[in-house]
Design a protein around this motif. Structure first.
Motif, mmCIF file in Angstrom:
data_model
loop_
_atom_site.group_PDB
_atom_site.id
_atom_site.type_symbol
_atom_site.label_atom_id
_atom_site.label_comp_id
_atom_site.label_asym_id
_atom_site.label_seq_id
_atom_site.Cartn_x
_atom_site.Cartn_y
_atom_site.Cartn_z
ATOM 1 N N LEU A 88 0.820 -1.208 0.000
ATOM 2 C CA LEU A 88 0.000 0.000 0.000
ATOM 3 C C LEU A 88 0.857 1.261 0.000
ATOM 4 O O LEU A 88 0.539 2.243 -0.689
ATOM 5 N N VAL A 89 1.935 1.241 0.760
ATOM 6 C CA VAL A 89 2.773 2.427 0.910
ATOM 7 C C VAL A 89 3.410 2.844 -0.416
ATOM 8 O O VAL A 89 3.547 4.045 -0.697
ATOM 9 N N VAL A 90 3.767 1.884 -1.243
ATOM 10 C CA VAL A 90 4.472 2.213 -2.490
ATOM 11 C C VAL A 90 3.538 2.310 -3.695
ATOM 12 O O VAL A 90 3.966 2.722 -4.778
ATOM 13 N N ALA A 91 2.268 1.955 -3.525
ATOM 14 C CA ALA A 91 1.327 1.968 -4.653
ATOM 15 C C ALA A 91 0.781 3.370 -4.889
ATOM 16 O O ALA A 91 0.765 4.227 -3.996
ATOM 17 N N ASP A 92 0.323 3.610 -6.101
ATOM 18 C CA ASP A 92 -0.329 4.875 -6.431
ATOM 19 C C ASP A 92 -1.606 5.015 -5.614
ATOM 20 O O ASP A 92 -2.370 4.062 -5.472
ATOM 21 N N GLU A 93 -1.866 6.173 -5.082
ATOM 22 C CA GLU A 93 -2.988 6.364 -4.164
ATOM 23 C C GLU A 93 -4.355 6.184 -4.822
ATOM 24 O O GLU A 93 -5.364 5.994 -4.136
ATOM 25 N N ASN A 94 -4.405 6.225 -6.152
ATOM 26 C CA ASN A 94 -5.687 6.082 -6.854
ATOM 27 C C ASN A 94 -5.976 4.649 -7.299
ATOM 28 O O ASN A 94 -7.056 4.367 -7.817
ATOM 29 N N VAL A 95 -5.036 3.758 -7.113
ATOM 30 C CA VAL A 95 -5.223 2.355 -7.494
ATOM 31 C C VAL A 95 -6.233 1.691 -6.561
ATOM 32 O O VAL A 95 -6.265 1.967 -5.360
ATOM 33 N N ARG A 96 -7.057 0.810 -7.130
ATOM 34 C CA ARG A 96 -8.049 0.086 -6.332
ATOM 35 C C ARG A 96 -7.387 -1.127 -5.660
ATOM 36 O O ARG A 96 -6.493 -1.752 -6.214
ATOM 37 N N ILE A 97 -7.866 -1.449 -4.454
ATOM 38 C CA ILE A 97 -7.315 -2.584 -3.713
ATOM 39 C C ILE A 97 -7.440 -3.880 -4.510
ATOM 40 O O ILE A 97 -6.543 -4.726 -4.498
ATOM 41 N N LYS A 98 -8.543 -4.043 -5.211
ATOM 42 C CA LYS A 98 -8.764 -5.273 -5.971
ATOM 43 C C LYS A 98 -7.702 -5.481 -7.048
ATOM 44 O O LYS A 98 -7.483 -6.620 -7.492
ATOM 45 N N ASP A 99 -7.033 -4.410 -7.452
ATOM 46 C CA ASP A 99 -6.029 -4.513 -8.513
ATOM 47 C C ASP A 99 -4.627 -4.833 -7.986
ATOM 48 O O ASP A 99 -3.737 -5.160 -8.775
ATOM 49 N N ILE A 100 -4.417 -4.743 -6.672
ATOM 50 C CA ILE A 100 -3.080 -5.017 -6.125
ATOM 51 C C ILE A 100 -3.093 -6.114 -5.054
ATOM 52 O O ILE A 100 -2.038 -6.520 -4.566
ATOM 53 N N MET A 101 -4.274 -6.600 -4.692
ATOM 54 C CA MET A 101 -4.338 -7.632 -3.652
ATOM 55 C C MET A 101 -3.899 -8.983 -4.212
ATOM 56 O O MET A 101 -3.987 -9.238 -5.415
ATOM 57 N N HIS A 102 -3.433 -9.847 -3.320
ATOM 58 C CA HIS A 102 -3.060 -11.219 -3.685
ATOM 59 C C HIS A 102 -4.254 -12.124 -3.430
ATOM 60 O O HIS A 102 -4.845 -12.099 -2.348
ATOM 61 N N THR A 103 -4.583 -12.924 -4.409
ATOM 62 C CA THR A 103 -5.714 -13.841 -4.261
ATOM 63 C C THR A 103 -5.258 -15.274 -3.987
ATOM 64 O O THR A 103 -6.080 -16.162 -3.757
ATOM 65 N N ASP A 104 -3.945 -15.497 -4.017
ATOM 66 C CA ASP A 104 -3.383 -16.804 -3.694
ATOM 67 C C ASP A 104 -2.756 -16.703 -2.303
ATOM 68 O O ASP A 104 -1.665 -16.155 -2.137
ATOM 69 N N TYR A 105 -3.434 -17.189 -1.296
ATOM 70 C CA TYR A 105 -2.993 -16.996 0.078
ATOM 71 C C TYR A 105 -3.298 -18.244 0.911
ATOM 72 O O TYR A 105 -4.117 -19.089 0.541
ATOM 73 N N VAL A 106 -2.645 -18.332 2.046
ATOM 74 C CA VAL A 106 -2.847 -19.443 2.979
ATOM 75 C C VAL A 106 -3.883 -19.037 4.017
ATOM 76 O O VAL A 106 -3.857 -17.917 4.523
ATOM 77 N N TRP A 107 -4.799 -19.930 4.339
ATOM 78 C CA TRP A 107 -5.811 -19.679 5.344
ATOM 79 C C TRP A 107 -6.054 -20.963 6.136
ATOM 80 O O TRP A 107 -5.654 -22.054 5.711
ATOM 81 N N VAL A 108 -6.699 -20.828 7.285
ATOM 82 C CA VAL A 108 -7.060 -21.997 8.085
ATOM 83 C C VAL A 108 -8.524 -21.878 8.482
ATOM 84 O O VAL A 108 -9.103 -20.788 8.467
ATOM 85 N N ASN A 109 -9.113 -23.018 8.813
ATOM 86 C CA ASN A 109 -10.506 -23.056 9.255
ATOM 87 C C ASN A 109 -10.575 -22.907 10.773
ATOM 88 O O ASN A 109 -9.639 -23.279 11.478
#
Length: 256
Positions: A178-199
């Motif tokens: 977030l700190v290095v991204a352009d302030e007008n970019v949408r979160i959906k365009d820079i988020m990672h969708t491949d991540y580890v999670w637990v139940n």
């Protein structure tokens, strides 16, 4: 002969004074209540072993019950994250638990009750609900403003979790991104969708192994419908691994 315990007992048990005792119920220290906040912070930040921290807090709070005002007790509770509060409450007698819960706000009580419903050794029992969540349609500027506004009450802000309108986890984004991204970019365009999670019902030792494998600072916890309900942080994982190692050593000593 000077008797420290007897001298301390002469002090008035006023809201401005608290007593510290050891395992034999002997008074070993007295201090002003104004230092409570700093002492609580010290216990939860200084020790690597979370079990030791909880034992210290349980001992002190059980004694504080008799001499603190409600406002001072509330100050102590405000210093703890919800998962740490649950650990403390599980060791308390019922009358102390009731007073401690009265010193928390309604939202915190709801979170505490939810955590207490999960099996003892599950991911749900060690997670915290105090995480930083974002919407995919937010801009980076909006996300950073959101973190500034709410971050002080979150257990970590280094990883943010992106939820849709149904509270389902759809991505993660780091604060460094977030700190290095352009302030007008949408979160959906820079988020990672491949991540580890637990139940929420995954065994806590299996969750701790995920930290060892990936080196994360936190892992998101989801329910059966993939809704984000909390995160497990590295300090909880370390505590679990330490307890597991201690159990293994004890078993080896017993065999020997």
């Amino acid at each position: 002969m000077f008797d420290l315990e007897e001298e301390l007992k002469k002090l008035p048990a006023s809201p401005g004074v608290y007593l510290m005792h050891n395992d034999r119920d002997e008074i070993i220290y007295v201090g002003k209540a104004i230092s409570l906040k700093n002492r609580v912070r010290q216990y939860f930040q200084s020790s690597r072993n979370k079990t030791a921290k909880i034992e210290q807090m349980v001992s002190h709070i059980a004694w504080f019950e008799y001499i603190l005002t409600d406002s001072e007790l509330e100050e102590v509770m405000d210093e703890m994250y919800v998962d740490d509060t649950v650990d403390v409450l599980e060791e308390m007698p019922a009358n102390v638990v009731d007073r401690l819960l009265m010193a928390t706000d309604e939202e915190t009580r709801v979170q505490i009750n939810a955590l207490l419903q999960y099996p003892e050794d599950s991911a749900g029992s060690i997670m915290t609900a105090e995480f930083t969540d974002l919407r995919p349609t937010m801009t980076v500027e909006q996300a950073i403003e959101h973190i500034r506004r709410t971050g002080e009450d979150r257990e970590t802000v280094y990883t943010c979790y992106v939820k849709d309108t149904g509270r389902k986890l759809i991505g993660i984004v780091s604060l460094s991104t977030l700190v290095v991204a352009d302030e007008n970019v949408r979160i959906k365009d820079i988020m990672h969708t491949d991540y580890v999670w637990v139940n929420v019902y995954d065994d806590q030792e299996e969750v701790a192994e995920q930290f060892k494998k990936y080196g994360f600072l936190a892992i998101p916890v989801v329910d059966a419908e993939n809704r984000l309900v909390g995160i497990v942080t590295i300090d909880d994982a370390i505590s679990i691994l330490q307890d597991e190692a201690s159990e293994d050593i004890a078993k080896m000593n017993a065999i020997g």
